[in-house]
Design a protein around this motif. Structure first.
Motif, mmCIF file in Angstrom:
data_model
loop_
_atom_site.group_PDB
_atom_site.id
_atom_site.type_symbol
_atom_site.label_atom_id
_atom_site.label_comp_id
_atom_site.label_asym_id
_atom_site.label_seq_id
_atom_site.Cartn_x
_atom_site.Cartn_y
_atom_site.Cartn_z
ATOM 1 N N GLU A 15 0.594 -1.068 -0.007
ATOM 2 C CA GLU A 15 0.085 -0.071 0.105
ATOM 3 C C GLU A 15 0.896 1.433 -0.040
ATOM 4 O OE1 GLU A 15 -3.113 0.617 -0.337
ATOM 5 O OE2 GLU A 15 -3.370 -1.329 -0.750
ATOM 6 N N LYS A 16 1.951 1.426 0.971
ATOM 7 C CA LYS A 16 2.754 2.540 1.041
ATOM 8 C C LYS A 16 3.515 2.616 -0.520
ATOM 9 C CE LYS A 16 4.000 2.340 5.526
ATOM 10 N NZ LYS A 16 4.676 1.871 6.741
ATOM 11 N N LEU A 17 3.846 1.599 -1.206
ATOM 12 C CA LEU A 17 4.571 1.621 -2.551
ATOM 13 C C LEU A 17 3.631 2.043 -3.596
ATOM 14 C CD1 LEU A 17 6.624 -1.448 -2.612
ATOM 15 C CD2 LEU A 17 7.401 0.903 -2.664
ATOM 16 N N VAL A 21 3.649 5.925 -5.818
ATOM 17 C CA VAL A 21 3.786 5.734 -7.350
ATOM 18 C C VAL A 21 2.469 6.315 -7.900
ATOM 19 C CG1 VAL A 21 3.705 4.287 -9.341
ATOM 20 C CG2 VAL A 21 5.216 3.752 -7.487
ATOM 21 N N SER A 22 2.632 7.504 -8.855
ATOM 22 C CA SER A 22 1.465 7.885 -9.582
ATOM 23 C C SER A 22 1.739 8.079 -10.958
ATOM 24 C CB SER A 22 1.065 9.211 -8.915
ATOM 25 O OG SER A 22 2.348 10.193 -8.917
ATOM 26 N N THR A 23 0.709 7.723 -11.801
ATOM 27 C CA THR A 23 1.085 7.900 -13.217
ATOM 28 C C THR A 23 0.572 9.343 -13.971
ATOM 29 O OG1 THR A 23 0.703 5.520 -13.270
ATOM 30 C CG2 THR A 23 0.600 6.722 -15.628
ATOM 31 N N HIS A 24 1.625 9.893 -14.564
ATOM 32 C CA HIS A 24 1.005 11.399 -15.072
ATOM 33 C C HIS A 24 0.929 11.181 -16.698
ATOM 34 C CE1 HIS A 24 1.815 12.412 -11.048
ATOM 35 N NE2 HIS A 24 1.407 13.519 -11.372
ATOM 36 N N ALA A 25 0.194 12.133 -17.247
ATOM 37 C CA ALA A 25 0.628 12.229 -18.757
ATOM 38 C C ALA A 25 0.629 13.719 -19.014
ATOM 39 C CB ALA A 25 -0.682 11.511 -19.229
ATOM 40 N N THR A 26 1.176 13.948 -20.102
ATOM 41 C CA THR A 26 1.404 15.408 -20.518
ATOM 42 C C THR A 26 0.220 15.687 -21.493
ATOM 43 O OG1 THR A 26 3.751 14.923 -20.573
ATOM 44 C CG2 THR A 26 2.753 17.100 -21.801
ATOM 45 N N VAL A 27 -0.473 16.799 -21.149
ATOM 46 C CA VAL A 27 -1.749 17.064 -21.821
ATOM 47 C C VAL A 27 -1.574 18.642 -22.540
ATOM 48 C CG1 VAL A 27 -3.132 15.520 -20.797
ATOM 49 C CG2 VAL A 27 -3.355 17.819 -19.823
ATOM 50 N N LEU A 28 -2.254 18.908 -23.492
ATOM 51 C CA LEU A 28 -2.154 20.303 -24.045
ATOM 52 C C LEU A 28 -3.513 20.883 -23.734
ATOM 53 C CD1 LEU A 28 -0.434 22.247 -25.723
ATOM 54 C CD2 LEU A 28 -1.620 21.536 -27.685
ATOM 55 N N ARG A 29 -3.527 21.866 -22.738
ATOM 56 C CA ARG A 29 -4.873 22.666 -22.262
ATOM 57 C C ARG A 29 -4.555 24.082 -22.415
ATOM 58 N NH1 ARG A 29 -7.310 19.848 -16.753
ATOM 59 N NH2 ARG A 29 -8.026 17.891 -17.742
ATOM 60 N N ALA A 34 0.916 20.645 -19.996
ATOM 61 C CA ALA A 34 0.650 20.360 -18.493
ATOM 62 C C ALA A 34 0.695 18.854 -18.209
ATOM 63 C CB ALA A 34 -0.684 20.920 -17.944
ATOM 64 N N GLU A 35 1.446 18.713 -16.888
ATOM 65 C CA GLU A 35 1.733 17.038 -16.458
ATOM 66 C C GLU A 35 0.684 17.100 -15.553
ATOM 67 O OE1 GLU A 35 4.334 13.844 -16.394
ATOM 68 O OE2 GLU A 35 4.498 15.622 -17.672
ATOM 69 N N LEU A 36 -0.206 15.937 -15.889
ATOM 70 C CA LEU A 36 -1.546 15.798 -14.761
ATOM 71 C C LEU A 36 -1.332 14.345 -14.590
ATOM 72 C CD1 LEU A 36 -4.113 17.907 -16.942
ATOM 73 C CD2 LEU A 36 -3.008 18.494 -14.706
ATOM 74 N N PRO A 37 -2.155 14.182 -13.309
ATOM 75 C CA PRO A 37 -2.588 12.633 -13.230
ATOM 76 C C PRO A 37 -3.635 12.113 -14.014
ATOM 77 C CG PRO A 37 -2.782 13.961 -11.121
ATOM 78 C CD PRO A 37 -2.365 14.925 -12.382
ATOM 79 N N LEU A 38 -3.581 10.889 -14.331
ATOM 80 C CA LEU A 38 -4.506 10.295 -15.112
ATOM 81 C C LEU A 38 -6.009 10.471 -14.769
ATOM 82 C CD1 LEU A 38 -2.799 6.799 -16.032
ATOM 83 C CD2 LEU A 38 -2.589 8.962 -17.338
ATOM 84 N N GLN A 39 -6.201 10.695 -13.499
ATOM 85 C CA GLN A 39 -7.523 10.796 -13.255
ATOM 86 C C GLN A 39 -8.152 12.056 -13.513
ATOM 87 O OE1 GLN A 39 -5.195 9.905 -10.974
ATOM 88 N NE2 GLN A 39 -5.532 7.847 -10.526
#
Length: 87
Positions: A15-17, A21-29, A34-39
């Motif tokens: 759970e701590k690991l 870890v968070s997954t981000h994606a680069t989007v154009l807004r 901008a680097e945003l979390p997938l959610q």
């Protein structure tokens, strides 16, 4: 009893690991990348991909150069498949 404690400690460590870890994606807004979390990605965001990136969702491909996708989990194909934009 020993097994219970070991499994509980392993679950807490996992759970701590996961929290680290968070997954981000680069989007154009608004014309700015901008680097945003997938959610936080919504329909209408333009996702900018580079080598090694994970594709965050179903996306429409606007332009690509030498884009190969490993989709073995979906189709069972062993080799990466080249993707091309459609008009």
């Amino acid at each position: 009893m020993l097994r219970y404690f070991q499994e509980t400690r392993a679950d807490h460590a996992a759970e701590k690991l996961r929290a680290m870890v968070s997954t981000h994606a680069t989007v154009l807004r608004d014309g700015q990348p901008a680097e945003l979390p997938l959610q936080l990605i919504v329909p209408g965001d333009m996702v900018i991909l580079s080598a090694g990136d994970m594709i965050p969702a179903d996306i429409r491909l606007l332009s690509a150069k030498d884009l190969f996708v490993n989709q073995s989990a979906l189709t069972g194909e062993a080799l990466p498949v080249e993707k091309k934009p459609c008009p």
